[in-house]
Design a protein around this motif. Structure first.
Motif, short mmCIF file in Angstrom:
data_model
loop_
_atom_site.label_atom_id
_atom_site.label_comp_id
_atom_site.label_asym_id
_atom_site.label_seq_id
_atom_site.Cartn_x
_atom_site.Cartn_y
_atom_site.Cartn_z
N GLU A 121 0.80 -1.37 0.07
CA GLU A 121 0.12 0.02 -0.04
C GLU A 121 0.84 1.16 -0.07
O GLU A 121 1.95 1.39 0.53
CB GLU A 121 -0.86 -0.04 1.24
CG GLU A 121 -1.65 1.07 1.49
CD GLU A 121 -2.56 0.94 2.61
OE1 GLU A 121 -3.65 0.32 2.80
OE2 GLU A 121 -2.19 1.08 3.87
N THR B 225 -8.84 1.60 -2.19
CA THR B 225 -8.42 2.84 -1.34
C THR B 225 -8.77 2.66 -0.08
O THR B 225 -9.61 1.65 0.41
CB THR B 225 -9.00 3.91 -1.86
OG1 THR B 225 -10.31 3.91 -1.91
CG2 THR B 225 -8.56 4.26 -3.30
N HIS C 44 -4.88 5.82 0.98
CA HIS C 44 -3.84 4.88 0.67
C HIS C 44 -4.36 4.02 -0.33
O HIS C 44 -5.49 3.34 -0.35
CB HIS C 44 -3.47 3.89 1.85
CG HIS C 44 -2.77 4.87 2.83
ND1 HIS C 44 -1.36 4.98 2.80
CD2 HIS C 44 -3.46 5.51 3.85
CE1 HIS C 44 -1.41 5.81 3.90
NE2 HIS C 44 -2.46 6.07 4.35
N TYR C 45 -3.45 3.64 -1.46
CA TYR C 45 -3.93 2.60 -2.67
C TYR C 45 -3.36 1.43 -2.69
O TYR C 45 -1.94 1.16 -2.11
CB TYR C 45 -3.54 3.65 -4.08
CG TYR C 45 -4.04 4.72 -4.31
CD1 TYR C 45 -5.27 4.77 -5.06
CD2 TYR C 45 -3.83 5.76 -3.71
CE1 TYR C 45 -6.12 5.95 -5.21
CE2 TYR C 45 -4.52 7.07 -3.87
CZ TYR C 45 -5.61 7.10 -4.80
OH TYR C 45 -6.32 8.31 -5.07
N GLN C 46 -3.87 0.13 -2.83
CA GLN C 46 -3.40 -0.85 -3.13
C GLN C 46 -3.85 -1.74 -4.02
O GLN C 46 -5.09 -1.16 -4.75
CB GLN C 46 -3.35 -1.76 -1.70
CG GLN C 46 -5.02 -1.97 -1.60
CD GLN C 46 -4.94 -2.98 -0.01
OE1 GLN C 46 -3.99 -2.94 0.73
NE2 GLN C 46 -6.21 -3.13 0.22
#
Length: 126
Positions: free
Chosen positions: A41, A73, A81-83
């Motif tokens: 992330e 997100t 936060h992106y994953q």
């Protein structure tokens, strides 16, 4: 005429969906973003700096990736936060296998295992 070529067939719908997926990932910046996210992330500031891209451009690409369901997100205060969405990647991996290779595989499990191995090894981006 083959089933995959008929209007209204499930195969044609899948072909169109897969075509849209390929359009999304055909951009080198988006592939670099996915490459960074395979390590885990990250927020936008931790994506745009290593790629030496403007933050607004990275945000634009993240919006496209998110719209395609390829990233998810998580909000923490004012930070997003992106994953990688491993389920969606696994879906398209399986779809690729069905459409291009004509077979089926346990892409979900294989993709998760591969991503986990890359994260554990600190997978290096090309």
């Amino acid at each position: 005429m083959e089933e995959c070529c008929r209007d209204g067939s499930l195969k044609l719908k899948q072909l169109k969906e897969f075509s849209e997926y390929l359009k999304i990932i055909s951009d080198v910046n988006r592939l670099q973003i996915l490459c960074l996210l395979k390590k885990g992330e990250r927020c936008v500031c931790n994506i745009h700096e290593p790629l030496d891209l403007p933050q607004n451009l990275v945000s634009h690409h993240l919006k496209a990736l998110r719209g395609a369901g390829l990233v998810t997100t998580r909000r923490e205060g004012k930070w997003i936060h992106y994953q990688i969405n491993t389920e969606k990647i696994a879906y398209f991996t399986n779809l690729y296998n069905q459409i291009i290779l004509g077979g089926e595989c346990d892409a979900d499990q294989n993709t998760r295992a591969g991503l986990r191995q890359l994260q554990e090894a600190g997978g290096k981006c090309i």
